[in-house]
Scaffold this motif. Sequence first.
Motif, PDB file in Angstrom:
ATOM      1  N   SER A   2       0.825  -1.201   0.000  1.00 43.16           N
ATOM      2  CA  SER A   2       0.000   0.000   0.000  1.00 43.16           C
ATOM      3  C   SER A   2       0.863   1.256   0.000  1.00 43.16           C
ATOM      4  O   SER A   2       1.980   1.268   0.508  1.00 43.16           O
ATOM      5  CB  SER A   2      -0.894   0.012   1.239  1.00 43.16           C
ATOM      6  OG  SER A   2      -1.755  -1.101   1.236  1.00 43.16           O
ATOM      7  N   TRP A   3       0.308   2.294  -0.573  1.00 42.10           N
ATOM      8  CA  TRP A   3       1.025   3.575  -0.630  1.00 42.10           C
ATOM      9  C   TRP A   3       1.254   4.167   0.749  1.00 42.10           C
ATOM     10  O   TRP A   3       2.258   4.831   0.985  1.00 42.10           O
ATOM     11  CB  TRP A   3       0.269   4.570  -1.508  1.00 42.10           C
ATOM     12  CG  TRP A   3       0.424   4.241  -2.958  1.00 42.10           C
ATOM     13  CD1 TRP A   3      -0.500   3.659  -3.778  1.00 42.10           C
ATOM     14  CD2 TRP A   3       1.587   4.432  -3.749  1.00 42.10           C
ATOM     15  NE1 TRP A   3       0.021   3.484  -5.033  1.00 42.10           N
ATOM     16  CE2 TRP A   3       1.305   3.953  -5.046  1.00 42.10           C
ATOM     17  CE3 TRP A   3       2.849   4.941  -3.503  1.00 42.10           C
ATOM     18  CZ2 TRP A   3       2.221   3.983  -6.075  1.00 42.10           C
ATOM     19  CZ3 TRP A   3       3.770   4.975  -4.526  1.00 42.10           C
ATOM     20  CH2 TRP A   3       3.444   4.505  -5.797  1.00 42.10           C
ATOM     21  N   TRP A   4       0.350   3.907   1.683  1.00 45.63           N
ATOM     22  CA  TRP A   4       0.537   4.486   3.016  1.00 45.63           C
ATOM     23  C   TRP A   4       1.720   3.831   3.731  1.00 45.63           C
ATOM     24  O   TRP A   4       2.398   4.471   4.532  1.00 45.63           O
ATOM     25  CB  TRP A   4      -0.741   4.418   3.833  1.00 45.63           C
ATOM     26  CG  TRP A   4      -1.178   3.040   4.227  1.00 45.63           C
ATOM     27  CD1 TRP A   4      -1.973   2.195   3.514  1.00 45.63           C
ATOM     28  CD2 TRP A   4      -0.821   2.352   5.420  1.00 45.63           C
ATOM     29  NE1 TRP A   4      -2.132   1.019   4.182  1.00 45.63           N
ATOM     30  CE2 TRP A   4      -1.441   1.084   5.370  1.00 45.63           C
ATOM     31  CE3 TRP A   4      -0.049   2.665   6.525  1.00 45.63           C
ATOM     32  CZ2 TRP A   4      -1.314   0.147   6.373  1.00 45.63           C
ATOM     33  CZ3 TRP A   4       0.080   1.728   7.529  1.00 45.63           C
ATOM     34  CH2 TRP A   4      -0.544   0.494   7.448  1.00 45.63           C
ATOM     35  N   ILE A   5       1.988   2.560   3.450  1.00 51.16           N
ATOM     36  CA  ILE A   5       3.149   1.901   4.054  1.00 51.16           C
ATOM     37  C   ILE A   5       4.437   2.497   3.494  1.00 51.16           C
ATOM     38  O   ILE A   5       5.389   2.773   4.231  1.00 51.16           O
ATOM     39  CB  ILE A   5       3.092   0.377   3.815  1.00 51.16           C
ATOM     40  CG1 ILE A   5       1.916  -0.223   4.566  1.00 51.16           C
ATOM     41  CG2 ILE A   5       4.393  -0.284   4.252  1.00 51.16           C
ATOM     42  CD1 ILE A   5       1.695  -1.698   4.299  1.00 51.16           C
ATOM     43  N   GLY A   7       4.767   5.505   2.293  1.00 50.62           N
ATOM     44  CA  GLY A   7       4.865   6.844   2.872  1.00 50.62           C
ATOM     45  C   GLY A   7       5.357   6.809   4.307  1.00 50.62           C
ATOM     46  O   GLY A   7       6.172   7.646   4.718  1.00 50.62           O
ATOM     47  N   LEU A   8       4.891   5.831   5.072  1.00 49.08           N
ATOM     48  CA  LEU A   8       5.319   5.695   6.473  1.00 49.08           C
ATOM     49  C   LEU A   8       6.810   5.354   6.555  1.00 49.08           C
ATOM     50  O   LEU A   8       7.542   5.920   7.372  1.00 49.08           O
ATOM     51  CB  LEU A   8       4.479   4.616   7.165  1.00 49.08           C
ATOM     52  CG  LEU A   8       4.659   4.461   8.656  1.00 49.08           C
ATOM     53  CD1 LEU A   8       4.214   5.727   9.373  1.00 49.08           C
ATOM     54  CD2 LEU A   8       3.842   3.281   9.144  1.00 49.08           C
TER      55      LEU A   8
END
Length: 102
Positions: A2-5, A7-8
């Motif tokens: 996922s993109w949020w991972i 980004g994190l």
Amino acid sequence: MSWWIIGLIALGTFGFRVAGPLLRERIHLSPRSVRMLGLGATALLVSLAATQTVYSGEGFAGWARVLGVAVAGVLIWRRAPFVVVVVGAAALTALLRLAGIV
């Protein structure tokens, strides 16, 4: 993934990169601790190189690779130029594989 991972992970990496200069004057380590941290980094790199040398996938990588890396180690110890180290290790590995020693 996922993109949020992603980004994190990027945010955490940036945080570590910024924390060094910001905390340099606040945190003081003893000379022994600094030396141990350097030795720990060296041990980590050596163990990673040894693992990648000996194993390929789930099995033994073969004697050609091991002997090629050993020749590179000897050439580095003898302070040969980097190009000589790479070409020497690659040439020995290629010749051993050509001879049937995988």
